[in-house]
Design an enzyme around this catalytic site. Structure first.
Site, PDB file in Angstrom:
ATOM      1  N   TYR A 169      84.981  33.187  11.267  1.00  0.00           N
ATOM      2  CA  TYR A 169      86.152  33.339  10.405  1.00  0.00           C
ATOM      3  C   TYR A 169      87.321  32.529  10.930  1.00  0.00           C
ATOM      4  CZ  TYR A 169      88.631  36.562  13.618  1.00  0.00           C
ATOM      5  OH  TYR A 169      89.297  37.102  14.686  1.00  0.00           O
ATOM      6  N   LYS A 185      85.033  31.777  16.956  1.00  0.00           N
ATOM      7  CA  LYS A 185      85.776  32.819  16.236  1.00  0.00           C
ATOM      8  C   LYS A 185      84.773  33.590  15.374  1.00  0.00           C
ATOM      9  CE  LYS A 185      90.416  33.295  14.213  1.00  0.00           C
ATOM     10  NZ  LYS A 185      90.871  34.376  15.092  1.00  0.00           N
ATOM     11  N   GLU A 215      92.913  36.250  27.807  1.00  0.00           N
ATOM     12  CA  GLU A 215      93.743  36.250  26.592  1.00  0.00           C
ATOM     13  C   GLU A 215      93.991  37.687  26.187  1.00  0.00           C
ATOM     14  OE1 GLU A 215      91.725  34.611  23.150  1.00  0.00           O
ATOM     15  OE2 GLU A 215      89.782  35.350  23.834  1.00  0.00           O
ATOM     16  N   LEU A 269      89.607  32.205  22.979  1.00  0.00           N
ATOM     17  CA  LEU A 269      89.708  31.510  21.699  1.00  0.00           C
ATOM     18  C   LEU A 269      90.779  30.416  21.824  1.00  0.00           C
ATOM     19  CD1 LEU A 269      88.648  31.740  18.706  1.00  0.00           C
ATOM     20  CD2 LEU A 269      90.974  32.478  18.234  1.00  0.00           C
TER      21      LEU A 269
HETATM   22  N1  PDD Z   1      93.374  36.355  15.937  1.00  0.00           N
HETATM   23  N2  PDD Z   1      92.573  35.056  20.760  1.00  0.00           N
HETATM   24  C1  PDD Z   1      91.887  35.888  19.947  1.00  0.00           C
HETATM   25  C2  PDD Z   1      90.762  36.675  20.500  1.00  0.00           C
HETATM   26  C3  PDD Z   1      92.271  35.992  18.591  1.00  0.00           C
HETATM   27  O1  PDD Z   1      91.583  36.795  17.763  1.00  0.00           O
HETATM   28  C4  PDD Z   1      93.386  35.232  18.118  1.00  0.00           C
HETATM   29  C5  PDD Z   1      93.848  35.295  16.698  1.00  0.00           C
HETATM   30  C6  PDD Z   1      94.058  34.388  19.013  1.00  0.00           C
HETATM   31  C7  PDD Z   1      95.211  33.511  18.587  1.00  0.00           C
HETATM   32  O2  PDD Z   1      94.761  32.405  17.839  1.00  0.00           O
HETATM   33  P1  PDD Z   1      95.675  31.714  16.716  1.00  0.00           P
HETATM   34  O3  PDD Z   1      96.928  31.299  17.377  1.00  0.00           O
HETATM   35  O4  PDD Z   1      94.864  30.578  16.245  1.00  0.00           O
HETATM   36  O5  PDD Z   1      95.930  32.761  15.655  1.00  0.00           O
HETATM   37  C8  PDD Z   1      93.613  34.316  20.336  1.00  0.00           C
HETATM   38  C9  PDD Z   1      93.681  36.424  14.521  1.00  0.00           C
HETATM   39  C10 PDD Z   1      95.134  36.369  14.198  1.00  0.00           C
HETATM   40  C11 PDD Z   1      92.944  37.609  13.937  1.00  0.00           C
HETATM   41  O6  PDD Z   1      91.814  37.828  14.346  1.00  0.00           O
HETATM   42  O7  PDD Z   1      93.490  38.293  13.047  1.00  0.00           O
END
Ligand code: PDD
Length: 288
Positions: A31, A146, A179, A203
């Protein structure tokens, strides 16, 4: 609410997938979450590149080209009334009788896109910062994908919620920070912005990249390297980034204040720069 499902725009209550969908049965899919500002998808190319990386990581052919994705996403944005939205894009390996092995021949993937209004963090949250806990990073070794199979992340986030906090900061092997459960984490020490490297244990956040680019453009010193567990507890500041939360200061950790317990100078500078960057980019007619 209108969603996109397998080539059609449908009311959410009419959008249906098979109970045999491998996303439902195995969490076999990937996703993206993409913010939309003033009806334009932010960093779309980068999000679609990360989607490709995720598809490659699970050996799933990407069902659409960049142009096709762009057309689908823009058509969905146009069907929603908010100027600022966030898109949830989801691709699974499709529906087939339950078997761990991939279906042979391959079946059509399931493609879903939804949109929700994007509400930036409140002023109160920006002023106070947020509380986090640390937790054991018990996820697999492909956190760069992801994947929709988010059970470890869900449980880790819930651990934070149960403690009255917003996020868990994950510690791998009792040694280093990776993270957050759904965010990237930065440490600030002696005016240096320190972030873990984009390897298989985290991620590669799109907001993470934006923050580092902004910091570099404004002469903020940065180090990309493993962040020892102890550094998290002795940080001058801790920051959290994600597409939906932009950048937030973490002011409490495991029930204790981070430094003086208030958002620090690095947060104030980076948050302001992030807002300016967003505004400038949105005025610019070229792709975000
Ligand atoms: N999640 N790390 C993880 C495990 C994440 O699920 C996310 C984002 C991030 C930040 O990535 P980005 O800056 O590209 O949003 C880091 C999204 C927001 C979610 O699962 O809803």
């Amino acid at each position: 609410m209108t969603v996109y499902l397998n080539g059609q725009f449908l009311a959410v209550e009419h959008a249906q997938v098979s109970i045999l969908d491998r996303g439902f049965i195995f969490g076999d899919g990937v996703y993206e979450v993409i913010p939309v500002y003033s009806r334009r998808a932010f960093r779309l190319t980068e999000h679609l590149q990360r989607l490709q990386h995720s598809c490659d990581g699970i050996l799933l052919p990407n069902p659409h080209t960049e142009n096709e994705w762009t057309a689908i996403l823009n058509a969905l944005i146009a069907r929603h009334s908010d100027d600022d939205q966030y898109l949830y894009l989801h691709v699974t390996r499709g529906a087939a009788p339950r078997d761990h092995a991939f279906p042979v021949p391959a079946v059509a993937p399931t493609v879903l896109v939804m949109s929700k209004p994007l509400t930036p963090p409140t002023q109160a949250l920006l002023n106070q910062g947020v509380a986090c806990i640390t937790a054991v990073d018990n996820r697999w070794l492909r956190c760069d994908i992801k994947a929709i199979s988010l059970l470890p992340n869900v449980l880790l986030r819930q651990q934070a919620i149960a403690a009255g906090c917003v996020e868990s900061i994950l510690i791998r092997d009792d040694k280093f920070m990776t993270e957050g459960a759904a965010s990237n984490i930065f440490v600030v020490k002696n005016n240096i912005l320190i972030a873990p490297p984009k390897d298989n244990l985290m991620l590669p956040g799109i907001t993470y990249d934006v923050l580092l680019e902004i910091a570099a453009a404004h002469g903020i010193e940065q180090q990309i390297r493993r962040v020892a567990k102890a550094e998290v507890f002795t940080a001058d500041e801790l920051l959290m980034t994600s597409s939906t939360r932009e950048v937030l200061a973490i002011t409490q950790l495991d029930g204790k204040p981070v430094a003086n317990g208030k958002p620090g100078a690095m947060f104030a500078q980076l948050h302001a720069l992030y807002q300016t960057f967003k505004r400038d980019i949105m005025r610019n007619p070229s792709p975000l």
